[in-house]
Every structure is written in C-alpha cells, then in structure tokens.
Write an enzyme that holds these catalytic residues in place. Structure first.
Site, PDB file in Angstrom:
ATOM      1  N   LYS A 148     -66.709  42.949 -58.230  1.00 50.01           N
ATOM      2  CA  LYS A 148     -67.427  42.036 -59.108  1.00 50.01           C
ATOM      3  C   LYS A 148     -67.233  40.580 -58.711  1.00 50.01           C
ATOM      4  O   LYS A 148     -67.647  39.675 -59.421  1.00 50.01           O
ATOM      5  CB  LYS A 148     -66.975  42.250 -60.553  1.00 50.01           C
ATOM      6  CG  LYS A 148     -67.224  43.676 -61.037  1.00 50.01           C
ATOM      7  CD  LYS A 148     -66.581  43.923 -62.364  1.00 50.01           C
ATOM      8  CE  LYS A 148     -66.629  45.389 -62.710  1.00 50.01           C
ATOM      9  NZ  LYS A 148     -65.842  45.696 -63.892  1.00 50.01           N
TER      10      LYS A 148
ATOM     11  N   GLY B  74     -67.547  35.271 -59.511  1.00 46.01           N
ATOM     12  CA  GLY B  74     -67.307  36.548 -60.181  1.00 46.01           C
ATOM     13  C   GLY B  74     -68.154  36.645 -61.426  1.00 46.01           C
ATOM     14  O   GLY B  74     -68.452  35.637 -62.058  1.00 46.01           O
TER      15      GLY B  74
ATOM     16  N   SER C  57     -64.458  41.442 -71.371  1.00 47.74           N
ATOM     17  CA  SER C  57     -63.739  41.958 -72.533  1.00 47.74           C
ATOM     18  C   SER C  57     -62.227  41.839 -72.385  1.00 47.74           C
ATOM     19  O   SER C  57     -61.519  41.669 -73.368  1.00 47.74           O
ATOM     20  CB  SER C  57     -64.134  43.406 -72.817  1.00 47.74           C
ATOM     21  OG  SER C  57     -63.909  44.200 -71.685  1.00 47.74           O
TER      22      SER C  57
ATOM     23  N   CYS D 110     -56.760  46.242 -72.500  1.00 45.50           N
ATOM     24  CA  CYS D 110     -58.213  46.366 -72.698  1.00 45.50           C
ATOM     25  C   CYS D 110     -58.731  47.695 -72.153  1.00 45.50           C
ATOM     26  O   CYS D 110     -58.553  47.989 -70.974  1.00 45.50           O
ATOM     27  CB  CYS D 110     -58.931  45.210 -71.998  1.00 45.50           C
ATOM     28  SG  CYS D 110     -60.726  45.304 -72.135  1.00 45.50           S
TER      29      CYS D 110
ATOM     30  N   THR E 135     -61.078  47.561 -69.012  1.00 45.56           N
ATOM     31  CA  THR E 135     -60.518  46.978 -67.794  1.00 45.56           C
ATOM     32  C   THR E 135     -59.589  47.989 -67.143  1.00 45.56           C
ATOM     33  O   THR E 135     -58.782  48.606 -67.828  1.00 45.56           O
ATOM     34  CB  THR E 135     -59.727  45.693 -68.142  1.00 45.56           C
ATOM     35  OG1 THR E 135     -60.594  44.774 -68.800  1.00 45.56           O
ATOM     36  CG2 THR E 135     -59.137  45.046 -66.904  1.00 45.56           C
TER      37      THR E 135
END
Length: 175
Positions: A37, A49, A128, A163, A166
């Site tokens: 990303k 990113g 997030s 998270c 993630t």
C-alpha cells in the site's frame, strides 16, 4: 475513517520512513495478507501510502504522480495542487481514500475533503489502525533512542496487535 489498513509516516533524526500493513479485507473477510500500500515515486525520492478503496487509491497515485512530473518533484506544490483538484473536482470528491506523501524534508496528509495537513512532529498515520500506530510512534519517538525505522516497525506491530483490520505483514520504505 477507512477500515482495512494502517499507514504510518515517521520522520525522526534526519530519516523518513513510511510503513503500511498488508491486509486487504472485503467486508468481514481477509482476502489478501501481503498487499503493498506504499509506493516510491519520482525517481525514488518521494514515498506515498494510501488507505481506503484500492481502486480509488490507485487513481490518486496516478494523479499525484502527474502532479509530481508537472512540478518537477516539488512535493509541497504537487500536494497543494492535488488537494485543490480533489476539493473542486466532482468526480475526485467521490473517491474514498486518503494519502500520506513524504520526502526527506516534508510530510503531508491529503484527504478527500481537500485537506492538506503537515504534522508538526513529522509523525502521522491513517487507516483504521492509524490511531494506534500514531500513539505508539509518538511515545517511542519521545521516550526512546530508537531510529525512525525501528519506531515505525514497533508502532506497526502494536497497531497489528490491537486493530482487527491491520496485520503484521508490514512494508517499510525509507529515505
């Protein structure tokens, strides 16, 4: 807030690092664990990113790259012009993505509302898991002797533990 990712920029002690996790979700399902990303742009002098819709993010990468070419690698001018376009263009305003862009001297966060933010301390995160990575990176930068890369690695590991959007498959690029 965009789910499904964490992107973290750390500028510390004359080094700049951009880190991104590799998890891609589709609804409640993880469909990929090793996505990239973050990208190197403009002769590897600029890092970018994204968080948000992959298709929208790739469209923004393309727009940002064209701005970099137009303004001969001037990061600030390119970011300002992209933010202006993003705010005023009806189609761009519908894109669901955010970008962090940086070079050796500056870091910017660009949002779909046309916001262009330069963090005071060179540390910024989106996605997030961004709040977790941001808090960890700020704490590590202010209370340890770690370099920028180590701060980014540890902060991303902390975000991945907290998270659910993630993961611990992290891509890091450093200037």
């Amino acid at each position: 807030m965009f789910h499904s990712t964490t992107i973290l920029a750390v500028r510390h002690r004359d080094r700049a690092v951009l880190a991104g996790d590799g998890q891609v979700t589709f609804g409640p399902t993880v469909v990929k664990q090793s996505a990239r990303k973050i990208r190197r742009l403009y002769n590897d002098r600029i890092l970018a990113g994204f968080a948000g819709s992959a298709a929208d993010s790739f469209a923004l990468f393309a727009r940002f790259e064209s701005k970099l070419e137009q303004y001969r690698g001037n990061l600030e001018r390119s970011a300002v012009e992209l933010a202006k376009d993003w705010r005023s263009d009806r189609i761009l305003r519908r894109l669901e993505a955010m970008l962090i862009v940086l070079d050796k001297t500056a870091t910017f966060l660009l949002s779909g509302t046309g916001d262009l933010i330069e963090p005071d301390d060179g540390i910024v995160a989106i996605g997030s898991g961004g709040p977790y990575a941001l808090a960890a990176a700020k704490a590590l930068a202010g209370n340890t002797d770690l370099d920028a890369r180590a701060i980014a690695e540890r902060a991303m590991a902390i975000a991945a533990q907290i998270c659910i959007y993630t993961n611990a498959v992290v891509t890091l690029e450093e200037l």
